[in-house]
Motif scaffolding. Sequence first.
Motif, PDB file in Angstrom:
ATOM      1  N   GLY A 107       0.551  -1.408  -0.259  1.00  0.00           N
ATOM      2  CA  GLY A 107      -0.441  -0.104   0.017  1.00  0.00           C
ATOM      3  C   GLY A 107       0.513   0.951  -0.032  1.00  0.00           C
ATOM      4  N   ARG A 108       1.525   1.428   0.484  1.00  0.00           N
ATOM      5  CA  ARG A 108       2.572   2.664   0.475  1.00  0.00           C
ATOM      6  C   ARG A 108       3.832   2.343   0.029  1.00  0.00           C
ATOM      7  NH1 ARG A 108       6.195   3.533   6.686  1.00  0.00           N
ATOM      8  NH2 ARG A 108       3.978   4.181   7.158  1.00  0.00           N
ATOM      9  N   ARG A 109       3.761   1.326  -1.017  1.00  0.00           N
ATOM     10  CA  ARG A 109       4.262   1.490  -2.507  1.00  0.00           C
ATOM     11  C   ARG A 109       3.944   2.137  -3.513  1.00  0.00           C
ATOM     12  NH1 ARG A 109       9.377  -0.665  -3.903  1.00  0.00           N
ATOM     13  NH2 ARG A 109       9.526  -1.029  -2.179  1.00  0.00           N
ATOM     14  N   LYS A 110       2.467   1.236  -2.957  1.00  0.00           N
ATOM     15  CA  LYS A 110       1.456   2.016  -4.318  1.00  0.00           C
ATOM     16  C   LYS A 110       1.418   3.548  -4.267  1.00  0.00           C
ATOM     17  CE  LYS A 110      -2.615   1.113  -5.830  1.00  0.00           C
ATOM     18  NZ  LYS A 110      -4.868   0.661  -5.242  1.00  0.00           N
ATOM     19  N   LYS A 111       1.391   4.104  -2.778  1.00  0.00           N
ATOM     20  CA  LYS A 111       1.143   5.195  -2.314  1.00  0.00           C
ATOM     21  C   LYS A 111       2.321   6.450  -3.193  1.00  0.00           C
ATOM     22  CE  LYS A 111      -2.332   6.790  -1.142  1.00  0.00           C
ATOM     23  NZ  LYS A 111      -3.543   7.229  -1.438  1.00  0.00           N
ATOM     24  N   LEU A 112       3.721   5.476  -2.990  1.00  0.00           N
ATOM     25  CA  LEU A 112       4.372   6.533  -3.530  1.00  0.00           C
ATOM     26  C   LEU A 112       4.884   6.168  -5.079  1.00  0.00           C
ATOM     27  CD1 LEU A 112       7.637   7.729  -2.535  1.00  0.00           C
ATOM     28  CD2 LEU A 112       8.449   4.871  -3.298  1.00  0.00           C
ATOM     29  N   ASN A 113       4.085   5.509  -5.628  1.00  0.00           N
ATOM     30  CA  ASN A 113       4.111   5.185  -6.943  1.00  0.00           C
ATOM     31  C   ASN A 113       3.091   6.264  -8.019  1.00  0.00           C
ATOM     32  OD1 ASN A 113       6.320   3.347  -7.073  1.00  0.00           O
ATOM     33  ND2 ASN A 113       4.591   1.492  -7.462  1.00  0.00           N
ATOM     34  N   GLU A 114       2.341   6.121  -6.266  1.00  0.00           N
ATOM     35  CA  GLU A 114       1.005   6.926  -7.284  1.00  0.00           C
ATOM     36  C   GLU A 114       1.253   8.461  -7.254  1.00  0.00           C
ATOM     37  OE1 GLU A 114      -2.885   8.343  -5.433  1.00  0.00           O
ATOM     38  OE2 GLU A 114      -3.161   6.132  -4.970  1.00  0.00           O
ATOM     39  N   VAL A 115       2.013   8.967  -5.858  1.00  0.00           N
ATOM     40  CA  VAL A 115       2.741  10.460  -6.015  1.00  0.00           C
ATOM     41  C   VAL A 115       3.323  10.726  -6.914  1.00  0.00           C
ATOM     42  CG1 VAL A 115       3.996  12.116  -4.419  1.00  0.00           C
ATOM     43  CG2 VAL A 115       2.389  10.303  -3.668  1.00  0.00           C
ATOM     44  N   GLY A 116       4.381   9.740  -7.439  1.00  0.00           N
ATOM     45  CA  GLY A 116       5.427   9.976  -8.441  1.00  0.00           C
ATOM     46  C   GLY A 116       4.526  10.072 -10.512  1.00  0.00           C
ATOM     47  N   TYR A 117       3.750   8.693 -10.555  1.00  0.00           N
ATOM     48  CA  TYR A 117       3.321   9.307 -11.431  1.00  0.00           C
ATOM     49  C   TYR A 117       2.256  10.573 -11.736  1.00  0.00           C
ATOM     50  CZ  TYR A 117       4.802   4.504 -11.883  1.00  0.00           C
ATOM     51  OH  TYR A 117       5.072   3.308 -12.152  1.00  0.00           O
ATOM     52  N   VAL A 118       1.493  10.722 -10.436  1.00  0.00           N
ATOM     53  CA  VAL A 118       0.203  11.960 -11.132  1.00  0.00           C
ATOM     54  C   VAL A 118       1.506  13.153 -10.878  1.00  0.00           C
ATOM     55  CG1 VAL A 118      -1.262  13.778  -9.811  1.00  0.00           C
ATOM     56  CG2 VAL A 118      -1.135  10.486  -9.699  1.00  0.00           C
ATOM     57  N   THR A 119       2.572  13.118 -10.261  1.00  0.00           N
ATOM     58  CA  THR A 119       3.306  14.592 -10.873  1.00  0.00           C
ATOM     59  C   THR A 119       4.240  14.806 -12.228  1.00  0.00           C
ATOM     60  OG1 THR A 119       3.816  14.247  -8.259  1.00  0.00           O
ATOM     61  CG2 THR A 119       5.603  16.027  -9.824  1.00  0.00           C
ATOM     62  N   THR A 120       4.708  13.310 -12.138  1.00  0.00           N
ATOM     63  CA  THR A 120       5.102  13.481 -13.524  1.00  0.00           C
ATOM     64  C   THR A 120       3.453  13.941 -14.693  1.00  0.00           C
ATOM     65  OG1 THR A 120       6.728  12.194 -12.247  1.00  0.00           O
ATOM     66  CG2 THR A 120       6.105  12.305 -15.512  1.00  0.00           C
TER      67      THR A 120
END
Length: 230
Positions: free
Chosen positions: A201-214
Amino acid sequence: MSASSSAAAALDAWWDDVNNSPVWQDRTFHALAALYGVVAVVALVQLIRIECRVPEFGWTTQKVFHFLNFIVNSVRSTVFVLRRNVQLVHPEIFQHVLIDLPGLAFFTTYALLVLFWAEIYYQARAMSTDGLRPAFYTINGVIYTIQIVLWLLTWWKPVQAVIILSKMFFAATSLFAAFGFLLYGGRLFLMLQRFPVESKGRRKKLNEVGYVTTICFGCFLIRCVMMCFR
């Protein structure tokens, strides 16, 4: 050389035919309407899911974001479906309002996401968040005020200079939004990276922030460039 020139000329001719074809224009408008409609439905589903999961928290920033996303994309979808009718609206200033207003609301929607991330970042670093919301309201108020002034100027004296100024203003707001995503999305991503990733879940949230930011940074930056050369 002649073969490449002929191919380029043929491509230009094809593009002119497509660009000036009412059939292709209608297909493009309807395709865009469908895409915006899908995004609107997804936003509505997300809003309903969050409301069903945590109804006791009222209108949180996340709920407002999805609600605004639903409204903005629904309006955009409707405008594209009725684009031919919109082009017949008089006085012409109302055409500008119908086309430009969803863009402003789009900025507000994603600025709200930046605000949400900024609040998380500041709270995690034990910093005061008191000034974030007033800044959000002030920035949006200034942007809407400037746009209203530009609409009035366009209505009063629809010269090319005012139209160009309006485009530059939209380009500037897009650049500002891109910078906001880069600043706070990047900060939040780097902060989350420092914490050990203990769960999916935490890894997913990290990836989500990275993808959405980019994605958001890239989209707003592209929008800025397109408005400059439109």
